[in-house]
Design a protein around this motif. Structure first.
Motif, mmCIF file in Angstrom:
data_model
loop_
_atom_site.group_PDB
_atom_site.id
_atom_site.type_symbol
_atom_site.label_atom_id
_atom_site.label_comp_id
_atom_site.label_asym_id
_atom_site.label_seq_id
_atom_site.Cartn_x
_atom_site.Cartn_y
_atom_site.Cartn_z
ATOM 1 N N LEU A 75 -2.399 3.537 3.416
ATOM 2 C CA LEU A 75 -1.531 4.707 3.307
ATOM 3 C C LEU A 75 -2.160 5.777 2.422
ATOM 4 N N ASN A 76 -2.761 5.383 1.315
ATOM 5 C CA ASN A 76 -3.420 6.347 0.429
ATOM 6 C C ASN A 76 -4.558 7.067 1.147
ATOM 7 N N TYR A 77 -5.303 6.329 1.933
ATOM 8 C CA TYR A 77 -6.409 6.936 2.669
ATOM 9 C C TYR A 77 -5.895 7.904 3.729
ATOM 10 N N MET A 78 -4.810 7.552 4.419
ATOM 11 C CA MET A 78 -4.239 8.444 5.432
ATOM 12 C C MET A 78 -3.684 9.713 4.784
ATOM 13 N N LEU A 79 -3.094 9.578 3.604
ATOM 14 C CA LEU A 79 -2.630 10.755 2.869
ATOM 15 C C LEU A 79 -3.799 11.663 2.515
#
Length: 273
Positions: A185-189
């Motif tokens: 999720l952090n990477y997609m953000l």
């Protein structure tokens, strides 16, 4: 000697016809990969059905509008086109709010679904017609819905097309997703906030590299807000814009990258530990 030459020729021919195994384990023959159209008949049928549904929806909106000259209705490609469209739509927004909203959403979602460039003009239009808060909410909704539509359409029929158009970029994206699987999720953000990869590519490639939809959805909803706010706010002063490049000055880009770095920091810490 002749027997050895014949054997070597046979082995060379066999090597040339060796099947290629892509990153997802799909075997494709060299000859067929270079000549075969990437989409099958049924995949083209599905895509055509989606296009037809959008066309019918826009036709319904058109039939409920009053009789008038709608020659100004076209996808804006320049700021001048956008100003003309905005000046005409202002006359209808107050009396035909629902039709304008439905038409706007249908066009934006259609553009996102089929990766048609120009959604930045639609975001500017939302700011000029509906203001900052309503405009941001509208753009976040349509951008997320369009990205989700592109995600599921790509999951159905997009695999051969993406492998054909962006093989190197897809390999890079797949490796990054696999490396950051625990904090995806952090990477997609980070990807949504910063211009590291185009949003259209993220939409169409995510299901192919096994990004779960709930992660994709949450990353899209939250991640598009900063850039959306910048663009929608600029739409309030549409008459003062000289070029699209004025939207993202050094301060705006630096701010977006700072937000992106904050979002990806847990991933970096986790990979080090």
């Amino acid at each position: 000697m002749e027997g050895e030459l014949g054997k070597s020729s046979t082995m060379a021919a066999t090597c040339l016809k060796t099947e290629i195994v892509d990153t997802n384990g799909i075997s494709v023959n060299n000859e067929s990969k270079s000549t075969k159209f990437p989409l099958s008949f049924w995949e083209i049928t599905i895509a055509s059905g989606v296009v037809l549904s959008f066309v019918l929806g826009l036709l319904c909106v058109y039939l409920t509008m009053p009789a008038s000259d709608y020659s100004f209705l076209k996808l804006p490609r320049t700021l001048e086109d956008l100003r003309i469209l905005k000046d005409h739509l202002e006359d209808y927004t107050s009396d035909y709010t629902v039709q304008v909203l439905v038409g706007y959403c249908a066009v934006y979602i259609f553009m996102q679904t089929f990766m048609i460039p120009g959604t930045i003009f639609m975001s500017l239009l939302a700011g000029s017609l509906f203001g900052i808060f309503k405009g941001v909410a509208l753009v976040v909704f349509t951008a997320t819905t369009g990205a989700s539509s592109c995600y599921f359409l790509s999951k159905l029929i997009g695999r051969p097309l993406v492998f054909s158009l962006w093989p190197d970029k897809l390999t890079f994206f797949k490796a990054q997703v696999a490396k950051r699987r625990e904090r995806l999720l952090n990477y997609m953000l980070f990807l949504r906030v910063t211009p590291t990869l185009p949003n259209t590519f993220i939409n169409v490639a995510s299901p192919i590299v096994d990004v779960p939809y709930h992660t994709f959805l949450l990353g899209t909803i939250v991640g598009v807000i900063p850039a959306t706010y910048v663009t929608v706010r600029a739409g309030l002063a549409l008459g003062e814009l000289q070029s699209v490049g004025d939207l993202y000055d050094f301060n705006s880009i630096a701010t977006l990258f700072l937000i992106g770095l904050v979002s990806v920091t847990p991933t970096l810490i986790g990979s080090k530990s």
